[in-house]
Design a protein around this motif. Structure first.
Motif, short mmCIF file in Angstrom:
data_model
loop_
_atom_site.label_atom_id
_atom_site.label_comp_id
_atom_site.label_asym_id
_atom_site.label_seq_id
_atom_site.Cartn_x
_atom_site.Cartn_y
_atom_site.Cartn_z
N ILE A 62 32.05 37.48 47.56
CA ILE A 62 31.17 38.85 48.50
C ILE A 62 31.12 39.05 50.41
O ILE A 62 30.94 39.81 50.93
N LEU A 118 29.49 46.67 44.26
CA LEU A 118 28.89 45.13 44.23
C LEU A 118 28.50 44.51 45.53
O LEU A 118 27.96 42.99 45.32
N PHE A 122 25.47 42.69 43.39
CA PHE A 122 26.00 40.70 43.60
C PHE A 122 26.03 40.52 43.78
O PHE A 122 24.99 39.28 43.69
N VAL A 144 33.66 39.98 37.80
CA VAL A 144 33.63 40.23 39.11
C VAL A 144 34.21 39.64 40.59
O VAL A 144 34.92 40.43 41.53
N THR A 147 37.20 42.59 40.18
CA THR A 147 36.81 43.46 40.68
C THR A 147 36.92 43.57 42.02
O THR A 147 37.67 44.58 42.72
N LEU A 148 36.17 42.26 42.17
CA LEU A 148 36.42 42.65 43.62
C LEU A 148 37.85 42.66 44.35
O LEU A 148 38.60 43.30 45.14
N SER A 151 39.92 45.70 44.22
CA SER A 151 39.47 46.66 44.95
C SER A 151 40.60 46.71 46.41
O SER A 151 40.55 45.53 46.19
#
Length: 154
Positions: A62, A118, A122, A144, A147-148, A151
């Motif tokens: 992230i 996000l 997180f 996660v 999903t990241l 995106s």
């Protein structure tokens, strides 16, 4: 990490040689490729995944999102504020589509909100909470990271 015969992800034994570690990296990369994942996600957290340190893997991935957005837009900032400055408003700096139709604009807003989420859900807790008080399971980390990767901002 490894994928079992039933398709579930499981913890693998620690790599003892460079070639074992390289094989695992290739295996993880193949899992991400099969899912159409963005290469940059794995680049930011590969070492942590190999150590099965899911807490740090999510944190690094992230942070990598923020870094990529700053690089792509030549904008300063981080987290929620960075997303607001680059992906929101009538003329966002970082656009994921043509922004012509209502659907385009809704998608832009949705991806911006996903990116904000996000960071908030997180990255921020990991940055402020001790590891003992904020656990990250392997499955949660894969969710996660998926999903990241899915995106449009990565």
């Amino acid at each position: 990490m490894k994928v079992r015969e039933d398709g579930k992800v499981a913890t693998a034994k620690r790599a003892r040689t460079d070639s074992e570690a390289l094989d695992r990296i290739r295996h993880l990369r193949n899992l991400f490729v099969r899912r159409d994942a963005h290469d940059a996600v794995l680049a930011y957290c590969c070492t942590e995944l190999l150590r099965t340190d899911f807490y740090e893997a999510v944190f690094e991935a992230i942070k990598g999102l923020g870094s990529r957005i700053r690089q792509m837009t030549n904008t300063e900032g981080d987290g929620y504020g960075l997303i607001e400055a680059t992906m929101c408003g009538k003329e966002p700096v970082l656009v994921i589509n043509n922004l012509i139709t209502r659907t385009d604009r809704d998608e832009q807003l949705g991806v911006a909100n996903l990116a904000k989420g996000l960071f908030s859900a997180f990255r921020n807790p990991v940055a402020h909470e001790p590891r003992l008080e904020w656990q990250m399971s392997e499955q949660a980390a894969l969710d996660v990271l998926g999903t990241l990767s899915d995106s449009s901002t990565y």
